[in-house]
Motif scaffolding. Structure first.
Motif, PDB file in Angstrom:
ATOM      1  N   MET A 111     -37.756 -28.115  48.692  1.00  0.00           N
ATOM      2  CA  MET A 111     -38.206 -28.489  47.349  1.00  0.00           C
ATOM      3  C   MET A 111     -37.106 -28.251  46.315  1.00  0.00           C
ATOM      4  O   MET A 111     -36.955 -29.038  45.396  1.00  0.00           O
ATOM      5  N   LEU A 112     -36.320 -27.196  46.503  1.00  0.00           N
ATOM      6  CA  LEU A 112     -35.269 -26.886  45.540  1.00  0.00           C
ATOM      7  C   LEU A 112     -34.201 -27.979  45.475  1.00  0.00           C
ATOM      8  O   LEU A 112     -33.828 -28.390  44.378  1.00  0.00           O
ATOM      9  N   ARG A 154     -33.337 -30.118  42.076  1.00  0.00           N
ATOM     10  CA  ARG A 154     -31.975 -30.093  41.545  1.00  0.00           C
ATOM     11  C   ARG A 154     -31.433 -31.517  41.427  1.00  0.00           C
ATOM     12  O   ARG A 154     -30.782 -31.863  40.445  1.00  0.00           O
ATOM     13  N   ASN A 155     -31.709 -32.348  42.422  1.00  0.00           N
ATOM     14  CA  ASN A 155     -31.263 -33.728  42.390  1.00  0.00           C
ATOM     15  C   ASN A 155     -31.927 -34.489  41.243  1.00  0.00           C
ATOM     16  O   ASN A 155     -31.284 -35.272  40.540  1.00  0.00           O
ATOM     17  N   ALA A 156     -33.209 -34.250  41.029  1.00  0.00           N
ATOM     18  CA  ALA A 156     -33.924 -34.930  39.942  1.00  0.00           C
ATOM     19  C   ALA A 156     -33.393 -34.490  38.579  1.00  0.00           C
ATOM     20  O   ALA A 156     -33.239 -35.304  37.666  1.00  0.00           O
ATOM     21  N   LEU A 157     -33.098 -33.190  38.441  1.00  0.00           N
ATOM     22  CA  LEU A 157     -32.586 -32.700  37.160  1.00  0.00           C
ATOM     23  C   LEU A 157     -31.162 -33.163  36.901  1.00  0.00           C
ATOM     24  O   LEU A 157     -30.764 -33.371  35.746  1.00  0.00           O
TER      25      LEU A 157
END
Length: 80
Positions: free
Chosen positions: A1-2, A6-9
């Motif tokens: 999930m992390l 991180r990719n989305a942010l």
């Protein structure tokens, strides 16, 4: 999930504070009303407020209900 979060942010167009400040520093702009008169208005408003409260506290005659310690003497007890 992390890694997914991180990719989305990382794809969001978020500027750092340093980039934003550097961008604002380079802009040339004429001083506006607040730049010209802001400190003078703040100072005059503060002086006016202090003056009005000083006058109110000293001249209007308000009873401020100060502590009666030392001014009030206790009455003697009476046996009934």
């Amino acid at each position: 999930m992390l890694p997914l979060a991180r990719n989305a942010l990382s794809r969001l167009p978020v500027r750092s504070i340093q980039q934003t400040m550097a961008r604002q520093v380079h802009q040339k702009r004429a001083p506006d009303f607040h730049d010209k008169y802001g400190n003078a208005i703040l100072a005059s408003g503060s002086i006016f407020c202090i003056t009005v409260w000083t006058y109110t506290a000293t001249q209007v005659g308000i009873e401020w209900n100060l502590s009666p310690v030392g001014r009030v003497t206790p009455k003697e007890w009476r046996d009934q």
